[in-house]
Design a protein around this motif. Structure first.
Motif, PDB file in Angstrom:
ATOM      1  N   SER A 382      39.665  32.670  65.854  1.00 49.00           N
ATOM      2  CA  SER A 382      39.465  31.699  64.911  1.00 49.00           C
ATOM      3  C   SER A 382      39.626  30.270  65.322  1.00 49.00           C
ATOM      4  N   LEU A 383      40.685  30.379  66.452  1.00 46.09           N
ATOM      5  CA  LEU A 383      40.923  28.867  67.324  1.00 46.09           C
ATOM      6  C   LEU A 383      39.583  28.454  67.787  1.00 46.09           C
ATOM      7  N   PHE A 384      38.932  29.397  68.567  1.00 46.00           N
ATOM      8  CA  PHE A 384      37.720  29.396  69.301  1.00 46.00           C
ATOM      9  C   PHE A 384      36.515  28.653  68.311  1.00 46.00           C
ATOM     10  N   THR A 385      36.445  29.484  67.108  1.00 43.57           N
ATOM     11  CA  THR A 385      35.455  29.099  66.285  1.00 43.57           C
ATOM     12  C   THR A 385      35.576  27.703  65.622  1.00 43.57           C
ATOM     13  N   LEU A 386      36.880  27.355  65.195  1.00 42.70           N
ATOM     14  CA  LEU A 386      37.186  25.994  64.980  1.00 42.70           C
ATOM     15  C   LEU A 386      36.564  25.058  65.993  1.00 42.70           C
ATOM     16  N   VAL A 387      37.042  25.296  67.300  1.00 42.85           N
ATOM     17  CA  VAL A 387      36.757  24.140  68.374  1.00 42.85           C
ATOM     18  C   VAL A 387      35.211  24.050  68.460  1.00 42.85           C
ATOM     19  N   VAL A 421      31.078  22.834  75.220  1.00 45.46           N
ATOM     20  CA  VAL A 421      31.738  21.728  76.078  1.00 45.46           C
ATOM     21  C   VAL A 421      33.183  21.864  75.453  1.00 45.46           C
ATOM     22  N   ASN A 422      33.162  21.885  74.250  1.00 43.06           N
ATOM     23  CA  ASN A 422      34.699  22.066  73.554  1.00 43.06           C
ATOM     24  C   ASN A 422      35.330  23.285  73.902  1.00 43.06           C
ATOM     25  N   GLU A 423      34.560  24.262  73.775  1.00 46.88           N
ATOM     26  CA  GLU A 423      35.348  25.608  74.093  1.00 46.88           C
ATOM     27  C   GLU A 423      35.605  25.550  75.715  1.00 46.88           C
ATOM     28  N   VAL A 424      35.058  25.027  76.431  1.00 46.53           N
ATOM     29  CA  VAL A 424      35.182  24.931  78.058  1.00 46.53           C
ATOM     30  C   VAL A 424      36.576  24.163  77.957  1.00 46.53           C
ATOM     31  N   LEU A 425      36.698  23.095  77.553  1.00 47.40           N
ATOM     32  CA  LEU A 425      37.722  22.236  77.463  1.00 47.40           C
ATOM     33  C   LEU A 425      38.963  23.161  76.688  1.00 47.40           C
ATOM     34  N   LEU A 426      38.887  23.904  75.603  1.00 45.88           N
ATOM     35  CA  LEU A 426      40.022  24.733  75.232  1.00 45.88           C
ATOM     36  C   LEU A 426      40.658  25.481  76.251  1.00 45.88           C
ATOM     37  N   ILE A 427      39.671  26.566  76.837  1.00 52.12           N
ATOM     38  CA  ILE A 427      39.960  27.489  77.457  1.00 52.12           C
ATOM     39  C   ILE A 427      40.720  26.993  78.728  1.00 52.12           C
ATOM     40  N   ASN A 428      40.319  25.887  79.246  1.00 51.90           N
ATOM     41  CA  ASN A 428      41.034  25.144  80.354  1.00 51.90           C
ATOM     42  C   ASN A 428      42.247  24.767  79.848  1.00 51.90           C
ATOM     43  N   HIS A 429      42.642  24.126  78.625  1.00 50.46           N
ATOM     44  CA  HIS A 429      43.938  23.649  78.127  1.00 50.46           C
ATOM     45  C   HIS A 429      44.762  24.867  78.024  1.00 50.46           C
ATOM     46  N   LEU A 430      44.276  25.905  77.453  1.00 55.11           N
ATOM     47  CA  LEU A 430      44.861  26.985  77.207  1.00 55.11           C
ATOM     48  C   LEU A 430      45.449  27.795  78.652  1.00 55.11           C
ATOM     49  N   LEU A 431      44.644  27.724  79.366  1.00 47.94           N
ATOM     50  CA  LEU A 431      45.143  28.318  80.781  1.00 47.94           C
ATOM     51  C   LEU A 431      46.000  27.303  81.539  1.00 47.94           C
ATOM     52  N   ASN A 432      45.835  26.256  81.359  1.00 51.73           N
ATOM     53  CA  ASN A 432      46.776  25.194  81.895  1.00 51.73           C
ATOM     54  C   ASN A 432      48.346  25.146  81.512  1.00 51.73           C
ATOM     55  N   ASN A 441      45.682  36.422  81.356  1.00 51.91           N
ATOM     56  CA  ASN A 441      44.917  37.640  81.473  1.00 51.91           C
ATOM     57  C   ASN A 441      43.868  37.727  80.200  1.00 51.91           C
ATOM     58  N   HIS A 442      44.653  37.387  79.310  1.00 50.99           N
ATOM     59  CA  HIS A 442      43.904  37.786  77.699  1.00 50.99           C
ATOM     60  C   HIS A 442      43.158  36.756  77.918  1.00 50.99           C
ATOM     61  N   LEU A 443      43.209  35.470  78.117  1.00 52.28           N
ATOM     62  CA  LEU A 443      42.403  34.374  77.747  1.00 52.28           C
ATOM     63  C   LEU A 443      41.217  34.605  78.639  1.00 52.28           C
ATOM     64  N   LEU A 444      41.457  34.735  80.003  1.00 52.43           N
ATOM     65  CA  LEU A 444      40.345  35.070  80.931  1.00 52.43           C
ATOM     66  C   LEU A 444      39.267  36.083  80.337  1.00 52.43           C
ATOM     67  N   ASN A 445      39.861  37.366  79.848  1.00 52.87           N
ATOM     68  CA  ASN A 445      39.219  38.277  79.221  1.00 52.87           C
ATOM     69  C   ASN A 445      38.358  37.703  78.179  1.00 52.87           C
ATOM     70  N   HIS A 446      39.127  37.227  77.256  1.00 54.87           N
ATOM     71  CA  HIS A 446      38.299  36.504  75.984  1.00 54.87           C
ATOM     72  C   HIS A 446      36.920  35.532  76.345  1.00 54.87           C
ATOM     73  N   PHE A 447      37.244  34.698  77.298  1.00 51.42           N
ATOM     74  CA  PHE A 447      36.203  33.710  77.892  1.00 51.42           C
ATOM     75  C   PHE A 447      35.032  34.478  78.527  1.00 51.42           C
ATOM     76  N   ILE A 448      35.569  35.570  79.439  1.00 53.62           N
ATOM     77  CA  ILE A 448      34.336  36.445  80.057  1.00 53.62           C
ATOM     78  C   ILE A 448      33.344  36.837  79.113  1.00 53.62           C
ATOM     79  N   ASP A 449      34.119  37.552  78.100  1.00 54.60           N
ATOM     80  CA  ASP A 449      33.476  38.365  76.893  1.00 54.60           C
ATOM     81  C   ASP A 449      32.779  37.371  76.267  1.00 54.60           C
TER      82      ASP A 449
END
Length: 595
Positions: A382-387, A421-432, A441-449
């Protein structure tokens, strides 16, 4: 996650304020009547436009009617989407749809008339009536379609045949949404219940492989039973598109699909060829998935379950919004300030309730503001959908604020850029900001899928569309066997030999609604690749890219999509942006593998 029985239980700030469009239904009725009265007036211009003044009168009246029609349509559609069982809202929407057909018919004379004029005559009209400057780019752009527009009588016939041409799509829609009954699955208490789409999306990600397999078999059951009927609707849709392409003098159905955006066939072919040339990281990911799940055989129903267990993040809506604002800070203070306003001023309908339309979307209404529909579940998805949806909403906002109505809308070709663009910025923020290896690992798996679904699957779909249309153009009969053989072959090429195929795999074509809107899905992949390029540059602190990206968001349709993207440094006529995106995917897979 909170469950709501009715909209009355939801706090006000998490619901749309539709009085921003019309304070009262009576105001909607007034605008509806205005369009109803303007429609025959437009028809009255047929044969009467003989100078610049008359041309301006027609165009300004048409723009007024069109803008009011959009407003009444959006209002009734949003009401229906809040509760699809609301019969009053349904009747409003049905009335507007009928009015839309009348409007289209009343104005169908204009394009053949315009293109019957010599270009020098049109330019003399523009010269004699200065107010036509506002419409001039659009008028002159129409000449690009000159060889593809028929005479007035033929255009009128095609306009009347619109409903017949859309029959295969409508039939599939009824089959897919109303008539299909999925097989049964076993409930937690051991009883059998009929599978629903909502249940399927959860069960196919379940840790229990038996549940995944049972859901998969139950989900595909009606598609296998109806394969010949659905093949008939898809073949009909493809043949109709091929026939229309011939009637309108396009070299091929693909080139007709690309013409509006002025995208060359080479861009489409380059997307497919570059992806297939660099496909090995996706095959590698299948190997990792098989190993992580500890399976002897990897099957299609194993491709969606998360590989990292025990990470169930509960992210309440307010917290998700705050996380989004932090993640998007690299886009600048103005961007973040406007986003805060969207929440405060109730542009977003947040919660899932009985009867509400599923999924999520952004709808920008010029002269009002964007409306964002969510079905928020207080989790990572839902966070990714919002962003994602707020990227669309900000694109709508900036274009509407900086462009007149005529150029405020943006092409679907560039629509997925801002959201991704928003999603890439989000995944970067979460990983950092995570120090937990399991969460990382979960975040990487989410973004790969997500990458897999938004990029690779859409490219595979794009190749399926291209090939099936070419079959039709060469006279190859289209049926369930032809579709299945092609789909199975493509699935193997894209996803590799690691997957053991169940019989259901080859029938994947039968459940894809996008195939009834031809040559659309490739735009997800090009938009995704362009967004990754832009986001990576912004994260590297490239001020020029940040500035050109803001200009892009404000540009609406002031130029063709490829040209708008070139200004941000993305040239999709070359393999480079696709290669960069695929390189990013390879890095994600490598990091995930190492972790």
């Amino acid at each position: 996650m909170t469950t709501y029985n009715s909209r009355d239980e939801i706090i006000l700030k998490e619901k749309w304020n539709l009085t921003d469009i019309y304070p009262l239904v009576a105001d909607w009725e007034n605008d509806y009547s205005l369009v109803k009265n303007l429609t025959p007036e437009l028809k009255g211009f047929d044969g009467e436009i003989t100078d610049g003044k008359k041309l301006y009168q027609y165009l300004s009246k048409k723009e007024l009617a069109s803008s009011l029609l959009q407003k009444v349509y959006v209002y009734s559609m949003l009401q229906v989407d809040l509760d699809t069982r609301d019969t009053f809202a349904q009747s409003m929407l049905a009335r507007v749809k009928q009015l839309s057909v009348e409007f289209s018919s009343a104005s169908s004379f204009f394009m053949p008339f315009l293109l019957s004029l010599d270009e020098s005559v049109l330019k003399s009209y523009i010269k004699e009536e200065p107010k036509l400057d506002y419409f001039s780019d659009d008028l002159l752009e129409s000449y690009r379609y000159k060889s593809h527009v028929l005479n007035k009588e033929k255009e009128e016939i095609l306009s009347q045949l619109g409903e017949a041409f859309s029959s295969p799509s409508n039939t599939f829609g009824m089959l897919n949404n109303a008539d299909i009954k999925f097989g049964e699955v076993t409930n937690d208490d051991g009883t059998k219940v009929e599978l629903t789409r909502g249940m399927y999306s959860k069960l196919i990600e379940d840790d229990d492989r038996r549940k995944r397999k049972e859901a998969y078999k139950a989900y595909y059951k009606p598609y296998l039973q109806l394969k010949n009927s659905i093949a008939s609707t898809l073949a009909g849709a493809i043949k109709n598109n091929v026939t229309l392409s011939k009637i309108r003098n396009y070299p091929s159905a693909l080139e007709k699909g690309l013409f509006g955006d002025k995208v060359s066939k080479e861009v489409y072919d380059n997307l497919i060829a570059t992806t297939k040339r660099k496909i090995s990281p996706l095959h590698r990911y299948a190997e990792i998935r098989k190993a992580k799940l500890g399976l002897k055989e990897l099957r299609q129903y194993d491709l969606s379950t998360p590989l990292v267990k025990g990470v169930k993040q509960d992210i309440p809506y307010d917290e998700a919004y705050a996380m989004m604002l932090k993640a998007l800070a690299p886009l600048g203070a103005e961007y973040v300030t406007i986003l805060k306003k969207f929440k405060e001023e109730r542009y977003i309908d947040v919660r899932e309730t009985a009867g509400k339309r599923s999924g999520a979307y952004n709808l920008g209404l010029y002269g009002v503001h964007p409306f964002i529909l969510l079905n928020h579940h207080d989790d990572l998805n839902s966070l990714f959908t919002l962003v994602h949806e707020m990227g669309h909403a900000m694109h709508s906002h900036f274009s509407a604020e900086n462009q007149p109505r005529i150029t405020a809308g943006y092409s679907i070709f560039v629509a997925e850029v801002a959201s991704t663009v928003n999603e890439v910025l989000l995944i970067n923020h979460l990983l950092n900001n995570t120090h937990d290896l399991n969460v990382r690992n979960h975040l990487l798996n989410h973004f790969i899928d997500q990458f897999k679904g938004t990029f690779f699957t859409q490219v595979m779909f794009a190749e399926f569309e291209k090939t099936t249309h070419e079959f039709s153009e060469s006279g190859t009969p289209l049926n369930a066997e032809v579709f299945s053989k092609l789909y199975e072959s493509l699935f193997r090429q894209y996803y590799g030999d690691e997957i053991v195929f169940d019989d259901e795999v080859k029938y994947g074509w039968s459940r894809i609604p996008h195939f009834y809107r031809p040559f659309y899905v490739y735009k997800y992949a090009t938009g995704f690749a362009a967004a990754i390029h832009i986001a990576e540059k912004i994260l590297d602190g490239d001020k020029k890219t940040l500035n050109t990206y803001h200009e892009f968001l404000k540009s609406g349709s002031t130029d063709y999509p490829l040209e708008l993207l070139k200004k941000t440094g993305v040239d999709l006529s070359t393999p480079e942006p696709i290669e960069n995106a695929l390189k990013k995917f390879e890095q994600l897979v490598e990091e995930f593998s190492a972790l």
